[in-house]
Scaffold this active site. Sequence first.
Site, mmCIF file in Angstrom:
data_model
loop_
_atom_site.group_PDB
_atom_site.id
_atom_site.type_symbol
_atom_site.label_atom_id
_atom_site.label_comp_id
_atom_site.label_asym_id
_atom_site.label_seq_id
_atom_site.Cartn_x
_atom_site.Cartn_y
_atom_site.Cartn_z
ATOM 1 N N GLY A 20 0.835 -1.192 0.000
ATOM 2 C CA GLY A 20 0.000 0.000 0.000
ATOM 3 C C GLY A 20 0.868 1.239 0.000
ATOM 4 O O GLY A 20 1.986 1.227 -0.502
ATOM 5 N N CYS A 21 0.379 2.303 0.568
ATOM 6 C CA CYS A 21 1.122 3.553 0.630
ATOM 7 C C CYS A 21 2.419 3.340 1.413
ATOM 8 O O CYS A 21 2.405 2.776 2.515
ATOM 9 C CB CYS A 21 0.267 4.618 1.313
ATOM 10 S SG CYS A 21 1.123 6.180 1.522
ATOM 11 N N PHE A 22 3.527 3.790 0.860
ATOM 12 C CA PHE A 22 4.797 3.561 1.542
ATOM 13 C C PHE A 22 4.910 4.300 2.862
ATOM 14 O O PHE A 22 5.715 3.947 3.711
ATOM 15 C CB PHE A 22 6.012 3.820 0.662
ATOM 16 C CG PHE A 22 5.992 5.026 -0.239
ATOM 17 C CD1 PHE A 22 5.466 6.250 0.137
ATOM 18 C CD2 PHE A 22 6.537 4.919 -1.504
ATOM 19 C CE1 PHE A 22 5.486 7.336 -0.710
ATOM 20 C CE2 PHE A 22 6.570 6.009 -2.369
ATOM 21 C CZ PHE A 22 6.030 7.220 -1.972
#
Length: 184
Positions: free
Chosen positions: A18-20
């Site tokens: 997902g979002c880092f």
Amino acid sequence: MTVLDTHVRPTTFVLAGGCFWCLDAVYRITRGVQAVESVYTGGHTSDPDYHSVCTGTTGHAEAVVVTFDADVVSENTILDIFFTGHDPTTLNRQGHDVGTQYRSAMFPADQGQEDLFRAAIDRAQQLFDDPVVTTVEPLGTLYPAESYHQDFYAKQPFNGYCQLVINPKLSKVRQRYAKFLTLK
């Protein structure tokens, strides 16, 4: 003369979940982690930036490069934390973040890492009713994300995304892995 610590076993994993920003925040509080860098990888374009990756046309995933001392925190613990810090059962999405750039993926540097990653996927599958969709993909070129993405949570802890998305993930990791975390 400087005495080098010959007991340090630095290991580096490249992981996307997902979002880092989420994985970055989780690994920065993990004991034995020496460095975390947010990167783009796994795509087919050169020199991607955030805006191009967000179009979903580059093939790149938002990922983190985690370097850690395997004598302080085991490879398996790092990987088990990975599966706690995101939902590996949702294809190309994490919550409201949708697209291939948010896929759950692991990028092994060699056959040994690939074997570790596949074993971690098998362990994780035992914890979920739905199939784990995490992919194991070839390690390609790593493109560092823009500077404002690095250590985003620490820089903006009151940002809405941090409060609504990252904090619950940090809480879940703290519940399961408290002995491996710093007091941050």
